[in-house]
Design an enzyme around this catalytic site. Structure first.
Site, mmCIF file in Angstrom:
data_model
loop_
_atom_site.group_PDB
_atom_site.id
_atom_site.type_symbol
_atom_site.label_atom_id
_atom_site.label_comp_id
_atom_site.label_asym_id
_atom_site.label_seq_id
_atom_site.Cartn_x
_atom_site.Cartn_y
_atom_site.Cartn_z
ATOM 1 N N CYS A 227 0.791 -1.246 0.000
ATOM 2 C CA CYS A 227 0.000 0.000 0.000
ATOM 3 C C CYS A 227 0.816 1.286 0.000
ATOM 4 C CB CYS A 227 -0.923 -0.001 1.215
ATOM 5 S SG CYS A 227 -2.063 -1.379 1.205
HETATM 6 N N1 LIG Z 1 -2.659 -6.269 1.925
HETATM 7 C C1 LIG Z 1 -3.112 -5.233 2.594
HETATM 8 O O1 LIG Z 1 -2.790 -5.063 3.762
HETATM 9 C C2 LIG Z 1 -4.066 -4.236 1.970
HETATM 10 C C3 LIG Z 1 -4.663 -3.275 2.805
HETATM 11 C C4 LIG Z 1 -5.563 -2.368 2.263
HETATM 12 C C5 LIG Z 1 -5.838 -2.406 0.899
HETATM 13 N N2 LIG Z 1 -5.236 -3.327 0.094
HETATM 14 C C6 LIG Z 1 -5.612 -3.318 -1.314
HETATM 15 O O2 LIG Z 1 -6.432 -4.435 -1.586
HETATM 16 C C7 LIG Z 1 -6.177 -4.926 -2.906
HETATM 17 C C8 LIG Z 1 -5.809 -6.393 -2.865
HETATM 18 O O3 LIG Z 1 -4.603 -6.534 -2.123
HETATM 19 P P1 LIG Z 1 -4.120 -7.900 -1.512
HETATM 20 O O4 LIG Z 1 -3.046 -7.544 -0.552
HETATM 21 O O5 LIG Z 1 -5.250 -8.714 -1.022
HETATM 22 O O6 LIG Z 1 -3.499 -8.597 -2.818
HETATM 23 P P2 LIG Z 1 -3.068 -10.136 -2.975
HETATM 24 O O7 LIG Z 1 -2.049 -10.151 -4.064
HETATM 25 O O8 LIG Z 1 -2.746 -10.715 -1.648
HETATM 26 O O9 LIG Z 1 -4.385 -10.850 -3.475
HETATM 27 C C9 LIG Z 1 -4.983 -10.615 -4.696
HETATM 28 C C10 LIG Z 1 -5.606 -11.896 -5.185
HETATM 29 O O10 LIG Z 1 -6.279 -11.598 -6.399
HETATM 30 C C11 LIG Z 1 -6.086 -12.672 -7.305
HETATM 31 N N3 LIG Z 1 -6.321 -12.180 -8.655
HETATM 32 C C12 LIG Z 1 -5.508 -11.464 -9.458
HETATM 33 N N4 LIG Z 1 -6.132 -11.201 -10.619
HETATM 34 C C13 LIG Z 1 -7.360 -11.731 -10.550
HETATM 35 C C14 LIG Z 1 -8.454 -11.771 -11.436
HETATM 36 N N5 LIG Z 1 -8.400 -11.200 -12.645
HETATM 37 N N6 LIG Z 1 -9.557 -12.441 -11.038
HETATM 38 C C15 LIG Z 1 -9.608 -13.039 -9.844
HETATM 39 N N7 LIG Z 1 -8.592 -13.014 -8.940
HETATM 40 C C16 LIG Z 1 -7.481 -12.368 -9.292
HETATM 41 C C17 LIG Z 1 -4.673 -13.134 -7.029
HETATM 42 O O11 LIG Z 1 -4.467 -14.472 -7.476
HETATM 43 C C18 LIG Z 1 -4.612 -13.005 -5.508
HETATM 44 O O12 LIG Z 1 -5.025 -14.193 -4.860
HETATM 45 C C19 LIG Z 1 -5.121 -4.019 -3.481
HETATM 46 O O13 LIG Z 1 -5.715 -2.989 -4.200
HETATM 47 C C20 LIG Z 1 -4.446 -3.436 -2.258
HETATM 48 O O14 LIG Z 1 -3.850 -2.194 -2.516
HETATM 49 C C21 LIG Z 1 -4.363 -4.253 0.604
#
Ligand SMILES: NC(=O)c1ccc[n+]([C@@H]2O[C@H](COP(=O)([O-])OP(=O)(O)OC[C@H]3O[C@@H](n4cnc5c(N)ncnc54)[C@H](O)[C@@H]3O)[C@@H](O)[C@H]2O)c1
Length: 428
Positions: A260
């Protein structure tokens, strides 16, 4: 009620479990078949999420995972939690959101609610995502289906941070969309906070992350300035935080990490250009935070120099590979930058991380794949010329470290309260 959550990562998986616990049936959708089959066998692949929690929901029939997006036909709502990284040129990479939109659009039906949670610039939901959903489904947002944005506020590694207790911001494409989304989240989240639009909700998330980035940059800059004056910034922050109003403590470190804080602010910078607006605080904070690994490496070189050792050929151990304490997440971890910079100077580098026994495949650091964490014992740790604490995991015994290591460079104040020898510890 049955819903689908797309993207079963650090955000989507805990959210799925929270909805399931609240009695909502959750279909988890992901394009990664390994994740899907591991989850359907009840195996968590994220350290701080217990397999037991997944198993309970699988057995109760409230959670299942799939790669087949046609399941969207049977659900009342879809929540999208897919990655929003930056491209090589540091521009928003919207491909994950667009692809997800394309995958779910053919299965949308009248009355369904689609909520985006991925962090992104204002306009993503009501411009980019809406267009993909409308053209792929032939339905109209705000008329045939509902559309909303609700940012995730996950705090990985913090045991006191529970998904259900973190207030949830919700903005809708129309007032009806917003109310639909508020009703959805009310099943699983204690406090829901409506805002006037998707854009206001997207902008709220960016404000939160920019606030962190700027304040971390501020203490990083003060760390360098105060160190030159012989003042310990950690002591100063501890003292300042006794002020009961108007101050909030942020801590310096070896550079920004995680999915982030190093990334999201630049989503706004990119979008602001469309409106001829500059984002100077974001750029300056980025500049200061990006310079931190180089500063830390200079401190390592000074520490080695004091022992009449050059960086070239010295053995340097990086303690902590994850980007923050008590997690196994190494995305954007500054430790990779430190490894690169030290290796460039000829140092013989290794790492220790209790949560990451071996470096798996990463998007940007392929050259480090396969490197294993060194053993934690006197002989192993004592064999390094310097240990650089990059991440202060709480389950590391820093007293043992102080006993075993000759020289330690501490970027996290991890050795506060630990008995050390004169000249042994260098703060950085
Ligand atoms: N990790 C954090 O602490 C956090 C906190 C707040 C916001 N976010 C936001 O949340 C969002 C997701 O982050 P995350 O950390 O969970 O990412 P991540 O990489 O852990 O998970 C994303 C998942 O999406 C899947 N994916 C990718 N493309 C896809 C598609 N076309 N269809 C279906 N699934 C698909 C991936 O295989 C993966 O399992 C981002 O925008 C991030 O900025 C993350």
């Amino acid at each position: 009620m049955k819903i689908a959550i797309v993207g079963l990562g650090y955000v989507g998986l805990p959210l799925s479990l929270q909805f399931a616990k609240s009695g909502v049936e959750v279909l988890g959708l992901d394009i990664d078949p390994d994740k899907v089959s591991s989850l359907n066998r009840g195996h968590s692949y994220i350290h701080h999420i217990q397999s037991e929690d997944i198993n309970v929901q699988l057995k109760a029939g409230r959670f299942s995972a799939s790669t087949d997006f046609s399941g969207v036909r049977q659900v009342a709502a879809v929540i999208i939690c897919v990655p929003t990284p930056l491209s090589k040129n540091r521009e928003p990479d919207m491909s994950y959101i667009i692809k997800t939109g394309e995958s779910i659009a053919p299965h949308l039906h009248e009355g369904i609610l689609v909520v985006l949670e991925s962090t992104t610039y204002p306009g993503t939901t009501d411009e980019d995502l809406r267009q993909v959903l409308e053209s792929g489904s032939g339905l109209k947002a705000g008329k045939d289906f509902h559309l909303a944005f609700s940012p995730e506020r996950e705090d990985p590694g913090n045991p006191d941070s529970k998904v259900a207790l973190i207030p949830k911001i919700v903005g809708g494409y129309t007032a009806a969309c917003r109310d639909k989304a508020l009703a959805l989240y009310s099943h699983a989240i204690k406090t829901v906070v409506p805002v006037s639009s998707c854009r206001a909700a997207e902008a709220t998330k960016l404000l939160e992350n920019i606030f962190r980035s700027v304040n971390i940059a501020l203490v990083n800059e003060l760390k360098v300035v105060y160190a030159a004056m012989g003042i310990d910034v950690w002591e100063v922050i501890q003292a300042a935080r006794t002020k009961p109003f108007g101050y909030m403590a942020f801590y310096p470190g070896p550079g920004l990490g995680g999915h982030c804080i190093p990334i999201d602010p630049f989503y706004l910078t990119w979008k602001a250009r469309e409106y001829s607006q500059a984002t100077r605080f974001i750029e300056l904070a980025g500049e200061i935070n990006t310079a931190m690994p180089e500063y830390v490496v200079q401190r390592v070189i000074e520490a080695l120099n004091a022992r009449r050792k050059p960086a070239n050929g010295s053995r340097v151990l990086l303690l902590g590979l994850a980007y923050k304490a008590d997690v196994d997440d190494l995305r954007e971890s500054p430790t990779f930058k430190l490894l690169d910079l030290l290796k460039m100077r000829g140092a013989d580098v290794a790492y220790y991380d209790p949560y990451i026994p071996v470096i798996g495949p990463t998007r940007e650091h392929a050259e480090w794949k396969g490197l294993e964490s060194v053993p934690w014992d006197r002989q192993s740790i004592g064999s390094f010329d310097v240990v650089l604490i990059a991440t202060a995991h709480r389950n590391v015994d820093y007293r043992e470290l102080a006993e075993w290591a000759e020289t330690i460079v501490d970027t996290r104040n991890a050795l506060a309260g630990v008995k050390t020898k004169p000249g042994q510890v260098w703060k950085a």
